[in-house]
Scaffold this motif. Structure first.
Motif, PDB file in Angstrom:
ATOM      1  N   LEU A 177      43.420  31.190  60.137  1.00 47.21           N
ATOM      2  CA  LEU A 177      43.793  31.559  58.766  1.00 47.21           C
ATOM      3  C   LEU A 177      42.559  31.705  57.887  1.00 47.21           C
ATOM      4  CD1 LEU A 177      46.788  29.210  57.977  1.00 47.21           C
ATOM      5  CD2 LEU A 177      46.846  31.685  58.072  1.00 47.21           C
ATOM      6  N   ILE A 190      45.434  32.715  50.369  1.00 50.48           N
ATOM      7  CA  ILE A 190      44.393  32.833  51.396  1.00 50.48           C
ATOM      8  C   ILE A 190      43.858  34.261  51.465  1.00 50.48           C
ATOM      9  CG2 ILE A 190      43.992  32.771  53.890  1.00 50.48           C
ATOM     10  CD1 ILE A 190      46.026  30.466  53.997  1.00 50.48           C
ATOM     11  N   LEU A 191      44.733  35.232  51.264  1.00 49.42           N
ATOM     12  CA  LEU A 191      44.298  36.614  51.401  1.00 49.42           C
ATOM     13  C   LEU A 191      43.735  37.214  50.115  1.00 49.42           C
ATOM     14  CD1 LEU A 191      47.105  38.052  53.688  1.00 49.42           C
ATOM     15  CD2 LEU A 191      44.869  37.181  54.332  1.00 49.42           C
ATOM     16  N   VAL A 206      49.877  26.272  55.152  1.00 52.55           N
ATOM     17  CA  VAL A 206      50.431  27.198  56.144  1.00 52.55           C
ATOM     18  C   VAL A 206      50.453  26.544  57.514  1.00 52.55           C
ATOM     19  CG1 VAL A 206      50.167  29.428  57.262  1.00 52.55           C
ATOM     20  CG2 VAL A 206      49.683  29.212  54.838  1.00 52.55           C
ATOM     21  N   LEU A 242      45.189  26.714  53.552  1.00 54.35           N
ATOM     22  CA  LEU A 242      45.129  26.669  55.015  1.00 54.35           C
ATOM     23  C   LEU A 242      46.007  25.537  55.536  1.00 54.35           C
ATOM     24  CD1 LEU A 242      41.284  27.044  55.672  1.00 54.35           C
ATOM     25  CD2 LEU A 242      43.044  28.780  55.826  1.00 54.35           C
ATOM     26  N   MET A 270      39.123  39.093  54.451  1.00 56.10           N
ATOM     27  CA  MET A 270      39.514  39.696  53.178  1.00 56.10           C
ATOM     28  C   MET A 270      38.324  39.790  52.226  1.00 56.10           C
ATOM     29  SD  MET A 270      42.545  40.728  53.287  1.00 56.10           S
ATOM     30  CE  MET A 270      42.839  41.129  51.573  1.00 56.10           C
ATOM     31  N   PRO A 290      39.738  35.130  48.303  1.00 56.49           N
ATOM     32  CA  PRO A 290      38.407  35.540  48.771  1.00 56.49           C
ATOM     33  C   PRO A 290      37.933  36.858  48.150  1.00 56.49           C
ATOM     34  CG  PRO A 290      39.723  34.812  50.613  1.00 56.49           C
ATOM     35  CD  PRO A 290      40.640  34.890  49.439  1.00 56.49           C
ATOM     36  N   VAL A 291      38.866  37.758  47.838  1.00 61.50           N
ATOM     37  CA  VAL A 291      38.465  39.027  47.233  1.00 61.50           C
ATOM     38  C   VAL A 291      37.953  38.791  45.813  1.00 61.50           C
ATOM     39  CG1 VAL A 291      39.223  41.339  46.624  1.00 61.50           C
ATOM     40  CG2 VAL A 291      40.133  40.241  48.661  1.00 61.50           C
TER      41      VAL A 291
END
Lengths: 600, 187
Positions: free
Chosen positions: B17, A241-242, A210, A207, B24, A245-246
């Motif tokens: 963000l 970041i994307l 970016v 975070l 997600m 979490p998965v």
């Protein structure tokens, strides 16, 4: 009071004020331990990563002893590891634990945290022209969550039942059932806790990276004037970041299965002759969740090094990077495709062949941006005035490794070939070359190049050359033959191959590989010696800009304080790659564009 | 030195963000749910009625946090404190109602955990449970900012933390509404 006015009195400018006046009293604790200075946090990440690299590397040496010399009895192993190496022979449980932890440590702790943590922290504020990260406090938390994760993972190595040993991907049902193996007991729980802390660390860091890149650039620093290092880190952070979490959600379901008796991943299992009551779950579900992170993860590892290599190569070729915009576009394409190819790790899970063919197409598409990047590196070198210092050699080594490993990716990305090659040594060879050794080469290039900025001294060049050549040769000697072993069908993760008639041909080859592995480990220890020795005794840097580079970090003092620039932050007038322009060796980013200057 | 403040505040940007990351995570879980639902062995369910009321509670709390934010901007500090406190209370009530809902669900024979549990029910606990953790995080942040407003000798008029919390609170509210609709439609 308007929003804008309030913020000017808020934390951000307050901190800046403190740096400015210089009455920011630092104690040993606030300077070296709980530091909020991005430069110190970068060093902390680097050194913690190095400690992990030694531990993880040592593990590979141990299992290579088993693979190269399965009949050897080495009493000193038993002296050190006790019953894990009974009769001087690495026991099967120990072997699996070593392989699992080697993967976990190298992928996550060294090449994710150690690499991104070091260079994102060091370079973002320096190269965008900021005094520190958007939130120095969160940045510090990011490091300390990493330390916590490290402590838990380290602790798992010393418990009675040993650490996790179901492979670094911790697939259920092995990982979901405590009774399935020694490594599925407490070691597995500690693994999950450590990784959860690790994900938090990565998110806090990401975070910050970016928002610093997008919001804290100095005057004149438009996005297309950023060095490629910063672009690479930006894409890396977004991927993290994307995707992390998965992975986290996959772990939550795994924890439920382990401790709350749920059946997300479990169904129709017989364990030690007993039928388990779990019904309705599917272990493939975990694989989907895991690889949705797992695939972007390999780009999280390789993208930062692509940035580092582009930058170091351009500086040492004394030429602008070839195809700056194409480099950005190809990194964007790689980052986008990273999310669309995860199922190529699962071709043999019984997936619908049509779905498989879609993933084949998307996977092979990655070859296009990758090839663009390779082409651009080679054309950057073309007719360059090349300085073959260790940093540059590692850049060239990176490109060599990336080509070798990238080509075998085309084999594996094909679902029909993958039926034969899946889970063989071919896979091991492929990913070690393309993301293991390459990433290390890129990281070494970065360390040799920015060491003078970190410590105000140079690393020793002679040791650097030895380091490079031994590493390069050993890497190929270790991994090249593994392709042939894979073609011959030699499966990965087996404890002992000597009893298979078809693999007896590889007995001598495995000895050579093990020898090269041990040698390359020793030369890494020499690198660490060089690193530590140079911190204290290296040749001193005498000018601000020893490499003749254009970027902003070289406009700071040789040993910059907290806040980086003693006066105002310099304004930027041009892109980061004005090398060899109009007969000048280089023109740094802070120099205004002259009236009759040619366009780049 | 004045910072360039035309742009979005870095903390707010970081929050957005972070929200993308949370999205997600829930996207991962809900897609796992959809995949699982299409496989044999799935058992459909209806959520206990209490979840409708808890949804209303969290929706109201979104209104109260917005009122609190507006009051803060207008420097009506007692009103701000009152509505902040109401928001926190509603958050706690929401969590309690969710937990009661889980017990009712489990008691009605739809076992979420333990022997004989079905992944369909377990998903409700895992996903809604993870949502509760996010509400708890919001409550902790609320408490920190709330007590800071009392504790300071000099008044702290920095609106950013309050705005951050309001945004986050709306987000977890919408997230629950999405999950509720999701569970109701795809049961």
């Amino acid at each position: 009071m308007s929003n804008e006015a309030v913020i000017q009195h808020g934390t951000v400018s307050h901190e800046v004020h403190e740096h400015h006046e210089g009455h920011h009293h630092e104690t040993f604790i606030s300077k070296y331990v709980f530091s909020q200075d991005h430069k110190m946090i970068a060093k902390q990440f680097l050194i913690t990563g190095m400690v992990w690299a030694v531990i993880g590397g040592l593990m590979s040496v141990l299992f290579r002893i088993q693979l190269g010399y399965p009949d050897a009895h080495l009493p000193w192993l038993e002296d050190i590891f006790g019953h894990w190496a009974k009769d001087g022979k690495i026991q099967p449980e120990f072997y699996y634990a070593l392989g699992t932890m080697h993967g976990t440590i190298l992928v996550f702790f060294v090449l994710t945290a150690g690499l991104s943590g070091t260079f994102a922290n060091l370079l973002i504020p320096f190269q965008v022209g900021a005094r520190d990260m958007a939130s120095p406090f969160m940045n510090m938390l990011s490091y300390w969550f990493f330390v916590l994760a490290s402590i838990v993972m380290l602790a798992s190595l010393f418990i009675q039942t040993g650490p996790a040993s179901g492979g670094w991907t911790v697939y259920p049902p092995l990982s979901a059932l405590g009774d399935a193996s020694q490594g599925s007991k407490l070691g597995m729980d500690l693994w999950l806790i450590s990784m959860a802390l690790f994900v938090v660390s990565q998110l806090l860091g990401g975070l910050n990276y970016v928002s610093t890149i997008l919001n804290m650039r100095t005057k004149g620093m438009t996005m297309t004037r950023l060095p490629l290092t910063v672009w690479a880190i930006l894409f890396t952070a977004i991927l993290g970041i994307l995707s992390f979490p998965v992975l986290f959600s996959g772990f939550i379901l795994l924890l439920f299965d382990r401790h709350l008796g749920t059946s997300f991943y479990l169904s129709d299992i017989v364990l030690s002759g007993k039928i388990l009551p779990n019904e309705g779950g599917s272990p493939i579900l975990y694989q989907h969740l895991f690889w949705f992170l797992g695939h972007p993860e390999v780009y999280i590892i390789i993208l930062p090094t692509m940035g580092l290599v582009s930058e170091v190569m351009s500086i040492n070729a004394r030429k602008p990077i070839f195809g700056y915009m194409a480099m950005i576009a190809s990194m964007f394409a790689i980052a986008l495709l990273a999310f669309l190819v995860w199922a190529h790790h699962m071709f043999v899970t019984g997936m619908n062949p049509f779905l498989g063919s879609v993933f084949v197409l998307l996977t092979l598409l990655i070859a296009v941006p990758s090839a663009i990047k390779v082409f651009n590196w080679l054309t950057t070198l073309w007719k360059g005035n090349i300085r073959f210092n260790p940093g540059m050699l590692f850049c060239i080594g990176f490109v060599s490794m990336f080509i070798s490993g990238g080509l075998t990716g085309i084999f594996l990305g094909n679902s029909t070939l993958d039926i034969h090659l899946h889970d063989t040594y071919f896979v091991i060879a492929h990913f070690h070359i393309v993301m293991g050794v390459s990433a290390f080469m890129g990281m070494f290039a970065g360390i040799y190049h920015w060491f003078p900025k970190m410590y105000g001294r140079y690393m020793n060049n002679t040791l650097g050359y030895i380091h490079f050549w031994v590493t390069l040769v050993c890497a190929y000697v270790i991994f090249w033959p593994m392709h042939y072993e894979g073609f011959a069908g030699m499966p990965r993760r087996y404890y002992d191959y000597s009893n298979w008639e078809s693999f007896k041909q590889f007995v001598e080859l495995n000895k050579v590989i093990s020898f090269a592995a041990i040698l390359s480990f020793l030369v890494q220890l020499m690198f660490i010696f060089n690193f530590i020795y140079s911190i204290f005794k290296g040749r001193r840097v005498t000018s601000k800009n020893p490499w003749g580079a254009t970027t902003l970090e070289w406009t700071t003092p040789i040993r910059p304080g907290h806040g980086n620039w003693p006066g105002e932050i310099p304004e930027v007038h041009r892109w980061a790659y004005d090398y060899g322009k109009d007969g000048m060796d280089f023109i740094d980013q802070t120099t205004p564009v002259g009236k009759d200057e040619s366009k780049h | 030195m004045t910072m360039q403040r035309k742009k979005i505040h870095p903390y707010k940007f970081s929050l957005w963000l972070g929200l993308a990351g949370i999205i997600m995570m829930f996207a991962g879980l809900t897609s796992a749910y959809i995949v699982k639902r299409s496989q044999p062995g799935w058992q459909s369910f209806t959520l206990p009625t209490i979840f409708i009321y808890s949804t209303l509670v969290i929706l109201v709390s979104s209104v109260t946090v917005q009122v609190a934010l507006k009051a803060f901007r207008e420097r009506l500090m007692s009103k701000y404190r009152l509505f902040f406190a109401i928001t926190a209370a509603l958050g706690l009530i929401f969590i309690s109602m969710q937990i009661i809902g889980f017990y009712q669900f489990q008691a009605s024979g739809k076992k979420m955990i333990g022997l004989g549990s079905n992944p369909a029910y377990s998903f409700v606990l895992a996903i809604a449970g993870l949502h509760i953790v996010h509400i708890l995080g919001g409550l902790i942040a609320l408490a920190i900012v709330f007590f800071k407003a009392f504790g300071r000798k000099t008044r702290n008029y920095d609106v950013v933390p309050v705005e951050l919390i309001a945004t986050y609170w709306h987000f977890v509210d919408i997230l629950w509404v999405y999950l509720f609709v999701f569970f109701s439609l795809l049961h």
